[in-house]
Design an enzyme around this catalytic site. Structure first.
Site, PDB file in Angstrom:
ATOM      1  N   CYS A  52      11.561  -5.337   5.536  1.00 29.54           N
ATOM      2  CA  CYS A  52      10.790  -6.583   5.602  1.00 29.54           C
ATOM      3  C   CYS A  52      11.648  -7.725   6.143  1.00 29.54           C
ATOM      4  CB  CYS A  52      10.223  -6.946   4.235  1.00 29.54           C
ATOM      5  SG  CYS A  52       8.856  -5.880   3.740  1.00 29.54           S
ATOM      6  N   GLU A  71       4.741  -7.968   2.450  1.00 28.45           N
ATOM      7  CA  GLU A  71       5.250  -8.919   3.427  1.00 28.45           C
ATOM      8  C   GLU A  71       4.906  -8.485   4.846  1.00 28.45           C
ATOM      9  OE1 GLU A  71       6.794  -7.501   0.831  1.00 28.45           O
ATOM     10  OE2 GLU A  71       8.685  -8.521   0.394  1.00 28.45           O
ATOM     11  N   CYS A 127       4.993  -2.543   2.781  1.00 28.80           N
ATOM     12  CA  CYS A 127       5.178  -3.669   1.868  1.00 28.80           C
ATOM     13  C   CYS A 127       4.199  -4.799   2.173  1.00 28.80           C
ATOM     14  CB  CYS A 127       6.602  -4.203   1.992  1.00 28.80           C
ATOM     15  SG  CYS A 127       7.877  -2.998   1.573  1.00 28.80           S
ATOM     16  N   CYS A 186      12.529  -6.142   0.805  1.00 29.88           N
ATOM     17  CA  CYS A 186      13.394  -5.020   1.170  1.00 29.88           C
ATOM     18  C   CYS A 186      14.047  -5.305   2.527  1.00 29.88           C
ATOM     19  CB  CYS A 186      12.592  -3.719   1.205  1.00 29.88           C
ATOM     20  SG  CYS A 186      11.513  -3.535   2.645  1.00 29.88           S
ATOM     21  N   VAL A 217       0.866  -1.175   0.000  1.00 26.95           N
ATOM     22  CA  VAL A 217       0.000   0.000   0.000  1.00 26.95           C
ATOM     23  C   VAL A 217       0.903   1.225   0.000  1.00 26.95           C
ATOM     24  CG1 VAL A 217      -1.787   1.273   1.259  1.00 26.95           C
ATOM     25  CG2 VAL A 217      -1.802  -1.236   1.273  1.00 26.95           C
ATOM     26  N   GLU A 218       0.860   1.962  -1.109  1.00 22.90           N
ATOM     27  CA  GLU A 218       1.698   3.153  -1.240  1.00 22.90           C
ATOM     28  C   GLU A 218       0.988   4.384  -0.686  1.00 22.90           C
ATOM     29  OE1 GLU A 218       4.172   1.823  -5.200  1.00 22.90           O
ATOM     30  OE2 GLU A 218       2.590   3.300  -5.432  1.00 22.90           O
ATOM     31  N   ASN A 219       1.784   5.422  -0.485  1.00 24.48           N
ATOM     32  CA  ASN A 219       1.285   6.672   0.040  1.00 24.48           C
ATOM     33  C   ASN A 219       2.083   7.796  -0.614  1.00 24.48           C
ATOM     34  OD1 ASN A 219       1.138   8.968   2.079  1.00 24.48           O
ATOM     35  ND2 ASN A 219      -0.306   7.490   2.942  1.00 24.48           N
ATOM     36  N   ALA A 260       3.246  10.302   0.718  1.00 25.40           N
ATOM     37  CA  ALA A 260       4.397  10.479   1.604  1.00 25.40           C
ATOM     38  C   ALA A 260       5.090   9.115   1.646  1.00 25.40           C
ATOM     39  CB  ALA A 260       3.948  10.909   2.997  1.00 25.40           C
ATOM     40  N   TYR A 261       6.023   8.887   0.727  1.00 25.73           N
ATOM     41  CA  TYR A 261       6.596   7.563   0.489  1.00 25.73           C
ATOM     42  C   TYR A 261       6.973   6.767   1.740  1.00 25.73           C
ATOM     43  CZ  TYR A 261       6.756   8.610  -4.526  1.00 25.73           C
ATOM     44  OH  TYR A 261       6.442   8.919  -5.814  1.00 25.73           O
TER      45      TYR A 261
END
EC number: 3.5.4.5
Length: 141
Positions: A92, A58, A56, A89, A46-48, A50-51
């Site tokens: 995760c 996982e 992620c 990443c 789920v992206e945002n 505000a990165y």
């Protein structure tokens, strides 16, 4: 090692990927945590805008399992539309080291059907864990 997860697990992870919210990168990832008693917990990234607030797939699946009292998990399956099997990443990997048994199988795949079976320890050797906090003010149990 090139080894696919059971077909039902792979399909469930692909299905979870369809729920990803990725308006910025377009890189959808699906994850599935399977418990020792066969319960399944799904996750999608789920992206945002505000990165740093993005999460992620996982971690979504692992946190869902943990908050339902299902730790430790028995397996983690992760899939994305990548040239090679997707890899988690660093964040995760650290969460996996915290919530999963060290030798738990982790299946990493792509939509082309390429899979790698690895373990939490292989993904993060020498992980920093609660043992490191013992005697230093931490509440390691």
């Amino acid at each position: 090692m090139r080894e696919a997860p059971p077909a039902a697990w792979a399909e469930a992870a692909r299905s979870a990927r369809d729920r990803a919210y990725v308006p910025y990168s377009g890189f959808a990832v699906g994850a599935l945590v399977v418990t020792t008693d066969g319960r399944a917990f799904f996750g999608a990234n789920v992206e945002n805008a505000a990165y740093p607030a993005s999460i992620c797939a996982e971690r979504v699946a692992l946190v869902k399992a943990a908050t339902e009292g299902e730790t430790p998990p028995a397996a983690l399956i992760v899939v994305a539309d990548s040239a090679e099997p997707v890899t988690p990443c660093g964040v995760c990997r650290q969460v996996m080291a915290e919530l999963c048994p060290p030798e738990m199988p982790v299946y990493l795949g792509n939509l082309a059907g390429d899979w790698i079976r690895t373990t939490v320890t292989a993904l993060l050797p020498g992980a920093f864990g609660k043992e490191a906090l013992s005697g230093h003010g931490g509440r390691a149990e």
